[in-house]
Write a protein that holds these residues in place. Structure first.
Motif, short mmCIF file in Angstrom:
data_model
loop_
_atom_site.label_atom_id
_atom_site.label_comp_id
_atom_site.label_asym_id
_atom_site.label_seq_id
_atom_site.Cartn_x
_atom_site.Cartn_y
_atom_site.Cartn_z
N ARG A 210 3.29 -2.17 -14.36
CA ARG A 210 2.85 -2.81 -15.75
C ARG A 210 3.71 -4.61 -14.84
O ARG A 210 4.61 -4.93 -15.00
CB ARG A 210 4.46 -2.65 -16.31
N LEU A 211 2.76 -5.81 -14.95
CA LEU A 211 2.74 -6.49 -14.96
C LEU A 211 3.18 -7.09 -15.40
O LEU A 211 3.93 -8.48 -14.87
CB LEU A 211 1.80 -6.92 -14.03
N GLU A 212 3.47 -7.15 -16.93
CA GLU A 212 3.89 -7.98 -17.52
C GLU A 212 5.92 -8.33 -17.47
O GLU A 212 6.30 -9.32 -18.27
CB GLU A 212 3.65 -7.87 -19.45
N ILE A 213 5.82 -7.12 -17.54
CA ILE A 213 7.41 -7.24 -17.20
C ILE A 213 7.70 -7.31 -15.28
O ILE A 213 8.33 -8.18 -15.31
CB ILE A 213 7.96 -5.40 -17.17
N LEU A 214 6.95 -6.59 -14.83
CA LEU A 214 7.48 -7.64 -13.39
C LEU A 214 7.47 -8.89 -12.74
O LEU A 214 8.20 -9.13 -12.37
CB LEU A 214 6.11 -6.22 -11.97
N PHE A 215 6.17 -9.54 -13.81
CA PHE A 215 6.22 -10.90 -13.48
C PHE A 215 7.10 -11.61 -14.04
O PHE A 215 7.36 -12.91 -13.30
CB PHE A 215 4.97 -11.05 -13.96
N ASP A 216 7.96 -11.03 -15.06
CA ASP A 216 9.27 -11.70 -15.56
C ASP A 216 10.66 -11.55 -14.09
O ASP A 216 10.85 -11.96 -14.34
CB ASP A 216 9.39 -11.23 -16.76
N PHE A 217 10.60 -11.15 -13.29
CA PHE A 217 11.32 -10.60 -12.97
C PHE A 217 11.16 -10.73 -10.99
O PHE A 217 12.43 -11.05 -10.22
CB PHE A 217 12.08 -8.78 -12.41
N VAL A 218 9.92 -10.45 -10.59
CA VAL A 218 9.76 -10.96 -8.92
C VAL A 218 9.88 -12.57 -8.61
O VAL A 218 9.69 -13.06 -9.11
CB VAL A 218 8.34 -10.35 -8.87
N ASP A 219 10.13 -12.55 -7.32
CA ASP A 219 10.27 -13.80 -6.75
C ASP A 219 8.66 -14.45 -6.40
O ASP A 219 8.14 -15.49 -6.64
CB ASP A 219 11.23 -14.25 -5.37
N SER A 220 8.04 -13.06 -5.35
CA SER A 220 7.34 -13.43 -5.49
C SER A 220 6.23 -11.94 -5.11
O SER A 220 6.84 -10.74 -5.04
CB SER A 220 6.78 -13.53 -3.95
N LEU A 221 4.80 -11.96 -4.97
CA LEU A 221 4.03 -10.65 -4.70
C LEU A 221 3.31 -10.27 -3.83
O LEU A 221 3.13 -11.52 -2.93
CB LEU A 221 3.71 -10.20 -5.80
N TYR A 222 2.99 -9.28 -3.22
CA TYR A 222 2.02 -9.12 -2.79
C TYR A 222 0.78 -8.39 -3.60
O TYR A 222 1.22 -6.88 -4.14
CB TYR A 222 2.45 -8.05 -1.38
N VAL A 223 -0.23 -8.18 -3.10
CA VAL A 223 -1.27 -8.05 -3.53
C VAL A 223 -1.71 -6.06 -2.70
O VAL A 223 -2.59 -7.58 -1.97
CB VAL A 223 -2.11 -9.11 -4.42
#
Ligand code: ATP
Ligand code: MG
Length: 251
Positions: A210-223
């Motif tokens: 659920r990227l729409e939620i995740l993106f509000d909370f993470v500092d950064s991401l690995y794909v």
């Protein structure tokens, strides 16, 4: 400082390279997302880190110490705790008992102490109190004496999160903590995660669709894509990345 470091980690199942040459760094006190299409190797990577499926090659360092050859128990003991995509609860035990399972050094479990109540009663009461506080925060305390099997799918995910925290973790590896959870509750789970980072200084690596939620909370991401790290960046960078948009949306 990096709490967890992976260097060129590879894991194959027969001819399938589920995780291929993955290097990444999880800094202390950060919330890092791990995303990618179905089958891209995210759960396998968590299994490799937590030694459920040890890596074929590469190095894994936790607090600067190599843990690639450590057992699941040893890794848990170091403070690296994971939750599962499908809740792995003890369904015939109560919510409270499930949450108390990871408590370390339980004196009442030692056969030569178990018969003597007074040797472990205080410790057990303190753990129950701590658990009760956590279950309250996760909105499931009222179900403390229900069997885990009687919880809804979303409540099971909350219990898994609460149970992970009772293991006194430093780094939590969460595999889809909001799968099957209603959107409002999913947001609450992430608010809890953010609070735990704030109040307890915990670090998180979170697999989430659920990227729409995740993106509000993470500092950064690995794909991840086909077992490899495709790219890494802030939520804004990842949303604007054309290779990511292509594998996710076919753009
Ligand atoms: N124990 C196993 N034995 C054989 N193949 C496996 C095993 N575990 C995973 N795989 C395969 O490895 C690949 C990566 O799977 P993995 O479960 O890590 O993906 P994922 O990114 O977590 O996907 P999803 O988003 O659907 O959970 C898939 O092709 C999967 O079928
Ligand atoms: Mg998975």
């Amino acid at each position: 400082m990096s709490l967890l470091t992976l260097e060129h980690v590879t894991k194959s199942f027969g001819n399938l390279r589920a995780v291929h040459d993955v290097s990444l760094e999880i800094p202390k006190g950060k919330i890092i997302g791990l995303i990618g299409p179905n089958g891209s190797g995210k759960s396998t990577l968590l299994n490799v880190i937590s030694a459920l499926n040890p890596a074929d090659s590469g190095r894994i360092l936790f607090e600067g110490e190599e843990i690639s050859k450590r057992s699941t128990d040893e890794i848990f003991g170091l403070g690296l705790v994971r939750s599962f995509q499908d809740p792995s609860l003890f369904f015939k035990m109560t919510v409270l008992d499930n949450s108390l399972l990871p408590v370390k050094q339980q004196q009442g479990e030692k056969p030569w102490r178990a018969p003597f109540h007074h040797l472990w009663r205080k410790q057990e009461a303190a753990a129950a109190l701590e658990s009760s506080r956590l279950l309250e925060q996760l909105l499931i305390r009222k179900h403390y004496d229900a069997l885990a099997s009687d919880l809804s799918g979303g409540q099971m995910k909350l219990l898994e999160l609460g149970r992970s925290l009772m293991g006194n973790p430093k780094l939590l590896l969460l595999d889809e903590p909001t799968a099957g959870v209603a959107p409002k509750l999913a947001y609450t789970i992430f608010e809890n995660i953010a609070q735990m980072r704030e109040n307890l200084g915990l670090t998180f690596l979170i697999v989430e669709h659920r990227l729409e939620i995740l993106f509000d909370f993470v500092d950064s991401l690995y794909v991840m894509h086909m077992g490899q790290v495709l790219t890494e960046g802030s939520p804004a960078e990842i949303s604007a990345n054309s290779a990511v948009r292509e594998i996710y949306f076919g753009e």
